[in-house]
Design a protein around this motif. Structure first.
Motif, short mmCIF file in Angstrom:
data_model
loop_
_atom_site.label_atom_id
_atom_site.label_comp_id
_atom_site.label_asym_id
_atom_site.label_seq_id
_atom_site.Cartn_x
_atom_site.Cartn_y
_atom_site.Cartn_z
N ASP A 286 0.83 -1.21 0.00
CA ASP A 286 0.00 0.00 0.00
C ASP A 286 0.87 1.26 0.00
OD1 ASP A 286 -2.32 -1.47 -0.01
OD2 ASP A 286 -2.56 -1.44 2.16
N LEU A 287 1.94 1.26 0.79
CA LEU A 287 2.79 2.45 0.87
C LEU A 287 3.48 2.73 -0.47
CD1 LEU A 287 4.44 1.85 4.36
CD2 LEU A 287 2.75 3.60 3.78
N LEU A 288 3.78 1.68 -1.23
CA LEU A 288 4.47 1.86 -2.51
C LEU A 288 3.61 2.59 -3.53
CD1 LEU A 288 6.23 -1.60 -2.73
CD2 LEU A 288 7.40 0.62 -2.75
N ARG A 289 2.31 2.67 -3.28
CA ARG A 289 1.44 3.41 -4.19
C ARG A 289 1.57 4.92 -4.03
NH1 ARG A 289 -2.59 -0.72 -2.66
NH2 ARG A 289 -2.82 -2.16 -4.39
N SER A 321 8.93 -7.67 -7.90
CA SER A 321 9.71 -6.74 -7.10
C SER A 321 8.83 -5.57 -6.68
CB SER A 321 10.90 -6.21 -7.92
OG SER A 321 10.42 -5.36 -8.97
N PRO A 322 9.26 -4.81 -5.66
CA PRO A 322 8.49 -3.62 -5.28
C PRO A 322 8.28 -2.66 -6.45
CG PRO A 322 10.06 -4.14 -3.56
CD PRO A 322 10.37 -5.05 -4.71
N GLN A 323 9.30 -2.48 -7.29
CA GLN A 323 9.17 -1.57 -8.42
C GLN A 323 8.15 -2.08 -9.43
OE1 GLN A 323 10.44 1.44 -8.64
NE2 GLN A 323 9.34 1.75 -10.58
N GLN A 324 8.17 -3.39 -9.69
CA GLN A 324 7.17 -3.96 -10.61
C GLN A 324 5.77 -3.82 -10.04
OE1 GLN A 324 9.08 -7.85 -10.74
NE2 GLN A 324 9.58 -7.58 -12.92
N HIS A 325 5.65 -4.00 -8.73
CA HIS A 325 4.34 -3.82 -8.09
C HIS A 325 3.87 -2.38 -8.25
CE1 HIS A 325 1.23 -3.79 -4.98
NE2 HIS A 325 1.82 -2.71 -4.49
#
Length: 333
Positions: A286-289, A321-325
């Protein structure tokens, strides 16, 4: 903060689509807008929500439904009525052949349908019906749609059934009435007011829903009331970045390591550290958004010592990966 509060902290509507619909029988609307979540409040009349995989659920006046997308569904006065209207991505309404209906069915501020008299509400011309010597009364419903997946946490979506219906007589809240009043106003800042009311309505409905026996709430919900596991869950949710161990968690809850591990696994369905990993990665997702969030800053907030450690755990559990997400959720509806 408890686990339910964390779950309900996610809704953040931004320019949500809210609409008051006034429809005369026989009516049927196919919803194919790809939205992640929609609330429907039945103000007057009855309706049925029919999904391709879960059958039909009835809505009566006062009931509120929460429908999880993005799969299509149908809302109709009768479940056997074929759709005459299709709601497509971008909230474009058409007939089944694709001809646009938006302007033709516009009834004023955030009001739409095929009965101009229905906008007057109860007691007006729309309150007619066979008993009054007129045609069937219009159905009136208010719908609020979260249009982007980032506005609703993945943790919340995964905890919900495809369709839930909260009966109007099962709870009491002033929010539906307030939303009914505000949805037809056209004043400065009204969009923000409606966004916050939609968030508040969703939170109130889900809090009432999760307390009901038929809700089939996640295992952790029932576990919150346990004198051992409940405090442990609150500790994990209050401070996910803390370097927790089972021994440290057991000491804080006043039981042995073995007793905590056994009780936690029995009630929640997985050991404490496995639960913590899932909670950290769900929070990270959620934070990665957030546009300004970096993998390094998210890693610190959820308890990983480096962005590399978070990336490894994220890819191991989620397959990307987080970046792909981040890239995928940026374009997802």
């Amino acid at each position: 903060m408890d686990a339910l509060a964390d779950l309900l902290d996610g809704p953040r509507a931004r320019g949500a689509f809210l609409l008051r619909s006034v429809l005369t029988p026989p009516w049927s609307v196919r919803i194919a807008d790809l939205a992640p979540l929609t609330l429907v409040h039945m103000v007057r009349g009855d309706a049925w929500i029919r999904t391709d995989d879960a059958g039909a659920r009835q809505l009566r006046p006062g009931d509120i439904a929460v429908i999880r997308g993005p799969e299509p569904y149908t809302v109709a006065g009768d479940p056997e009525t074929e759709p005459q209207i299709v709601i497509r991505p971008g909230q474009v309404s058409t007939d089944p052949d694709g001809d646009e209906l938006c302007e033709r069915m516009d009834l004023g501020v955030r009001t739409w349908g095929d009965d101009p008299t229905g906008v007057e509400g109860p007691g007006g011309p729309a309150a007619r019906g066979p008993a009054a010597g007129g045609p069937p009364a219009s159905a009136v419903m208010i719908s609020g749609t979260y249009q982007m997946r980032g506005e609703i946490s993945s943790r919340l979506l995964s905890a919900l059934p495809r369709v839930l219906v909260l009966p109007g007589d099962a709870w009491s809240s002033p929010v539906p009435a307030l939303l009914s009043e505000e949805i037809v106003r056209d004043e400065p800042g009204q969009e923000v007011v409606l966004d916050r009311l939609l968030d508040l309505l969703l939170i109130a409905v889900l809090r009432a829903w999760f307390a009901r026996p038929e809700a089939a709430a996640p295992a952790w919900y029932a576990a919150q009331g346990d004198p051992v596991v409940g405090p442990a869950l609150r500790l994990l949710h209050d401070d996910p970045a803390h370097p927790w161990t089972v021994a440290g968690l057991a000491a804080r809850t006043g039981v042995s390591r073995a007793a905590l591990g056994r009780r936690f696994t029995e009630l929640v369905g997985e050991p404490p550290m496995a639960y913590l990993t899932g909670w950290r990665l769900a929070l990270a997702a959620d934070l990665l958004r957030e546009p300004d969030a970096t993998v390094a800053s998210v890693a610190r907030r959820v308890g990983y010592g480096s962005p590399f450690a978070l990336s490894a755990a994220f890819k191991r559990v989620r397959g990307v990966s987080p970046q792909q997400h981040r890239e995928r959720t940026a374009v997802a509806p």
